[in-house]
Design a protein around this motif. Structure first.
Motif, PDB file in Angstrom:
ATOM      1  N   TRP A  15      27.953  39.237 -13.902  1.00  0.00           N
ATOM      2  CA  TRP A  15      28.176  40.671 -13.778  1.00  0.00           C
ATOM      3  C   TRP A  15      28.379  41.097 -12.337  1.00  0.00           C
ATOM      4  O   TRP A  15      28.064  40.367 -11.383  1.00  0.00           O
ATOM      5  N   PHE A  17      27.427  44.709 -10.230  1.00  0.00           N
ATOM      6  CA  PHE A  17      26.863  46.053 -10.232  1.00  0.00           C
ATOM      7  C   PHE A  17      27.326  46.791  -8.983  1.00  0.00           C
ATOM      8  O   PHE A  17      27.579  46.193  -7.942  1.00  0.00           O
ATOM      9  N   GLU A  31      29.115  49.454 -13.328  1.00  0.00           N
ATOM     10  CA  GLU A  31      29.338  48.012 -13.549  1.00  0.00           C
ATOM     11  C   GLU A  31      30.837  47.716 -13.536  1.00  0.00           C
ATOM     12  O   GLU A  31      31.483  47.652 -14.577  1.00  0.00           O
TER      13      GLU A  31
END
Length: 381
Positions: A15, A17, A31
């Protein structure tokens, strides 16, 4: 209030952020990521920060317009994903500044809870019956599964029947009061779709997802007309203009990804256009807590929402999972296959900033697998 800084964090499992700070101490999180291209999207966010630093974060729509259209070259997954994360963070700031959840700013809630589904089986589906029963015992009322590994352009009868048998085994195990969505990940060709989908009809899938790659979207109507199964697509469509090409062709479910398709602002517009075609919304979200919170905020305020994907326990989440970066993971408590209305201001979750910073020290370089056919040629993953 002015934006003072934007900072991205690459965190496991795959991911990215984004934290946007303001001079009044209000912080927004988003995100922005393309799975497998997280560094590229982070670089795009850094470039876009030149416009945002020093600006009023409350002007979400104006920023969206400038960030998506202010450059001569527009569109594509990298830019739209960078904008998506920024847009999420700006809505988070606005909600916190006004003391209300984002769904309140989108017109108020039209439902008190959102139905969610869980993944089973992995990329090469195995033990799907056991996993489906496990998800049902956990309270879920729907699952999604990949139907097959890679497929040839026109594969064998055994391959086609194997897909049907796999779905049939899950249907027999869970019964008819439980929904089964079948994801093809674009692995079918148009002729294989016409061959395979009728074989699945006796088992009444909830929907079949992305039967063909988005490059073949002009054929999605042909596929939809060839089967009684609801057809879903959209995780690799990035704007309402992309969706305009498929909404009138007979698809049943639109699946924009709030970390790819321009964030909360654009997904809300996609949902409204879809409603005019009697198409429901089921946002794509195999990602992290900020993407899911953004999806839920839209879902609470969207009349034509069908169901919400969530990634807890998904096969991609090795080393970290959906709840690891939250101060209070209970906001995503699943009861009877649903998530209750998020009440806190902004996106409705509190990020554990220290946990994010620690994870970002290691970062990640996640890449999707590259598959090949038996003859060595490239195969769709």
């Amino acid at each position: 209030m002015k934006i003072t800084s934007l900072r991205t964090y690459l965190v496991a499992p795959r991911w990215c952020f984004l934290r946007i700070d303001t001079d009044e101490g209000i912080t927004g999180w988003g995100e922005p990521v393309v799975e497998g291209r997280a560094h590229t999207v982070a670089a795009a966010v850094d470039e876009l920060s030149d416009h945002l630093t020093g600006q009023d974060p409350m002007r979400t729509e104006d920023h969206w317009q400038v960030l998506t259209k202010g450059g001569f070259y527009r569109g594509g997954p990298v830019l739209s994903s960078a904008v998506a994360g920024i847009d999420q963070a700006l809505w988070d700031i606005k909600g916190k500044a006004l003391g209300v959840p984002v769904w309140q700013l989108l017109g108020g809630n039209v439902r008190d809870r959102v139905r969610v589904y869980s993944w089973i089986g992995g990329d090469r589906p195995e033990d799907v019956v056991e996993q489906a029963l496990a998800r049902r015992s956990e309270g879920f009322t729907a699952i999604k599964m990949n139907a097959s590994p890679q497929l040839e352009f026109i594969d064998t009868p055994a391959a086609a029947r194997g897909i049907a048998e796999r779905v049939a085994s899950v249907r027999e195990a869970v019964g008819d009061s439980f929904d089964i969505a079948v994801d093809f990940h674009g692995r079918l060709t148009v002729p294989m779709a016409r061959r395979v989908l009728p074989l699945l009809e006796p088992y009444l899938p909830f929907f079949v997802e992305e039967p063909v790659v988005p490059e073949m979207s002009d054929h999605i109507g042909e596929i939809a007309r060839s089967t009684s199964i609801p057809v879903a697509t959209g995780e690799r469509l990035y704007s309402r203009w992309d969706f305009k090409k498929v909404l009138g062709q007979g698809i049943a479910v639109a699946q924009p990804d709030l970390s790819h398709a321009g964030g909360i602002s654009e997904t809300r517009r996609i949902a409204a256009v879809a409603e005019a075609y009697d198409v429901s919304l089921a946002p794509h979200c195999p990602l992290g807590p900020l993407a899911l919170a953004s999806c839920l905020q839209v879902g609470f305020a969207t009349p034509n929402l069908l169901i919400q994907e969530q990634s807890l326990g998904i096969h991609y989440n090795t080393g970290s999972d959906l709840l690891d970066y939250l101060v209070d993971p209970s906001v995503f408590r699943y009861e009877d296959g649903h998530v209750a209305l998020l009440a806190a201001p902004g996106l409705g979750i509190e990020v554990d900033a220290k946990a994010v910073e620690r994870a970002a020290e290691t970062g990640h370089r996640w890449r999707n697998p590259v598959w090949r056919h038996k003859d060595g040629s490239f195969a769709e993953w």
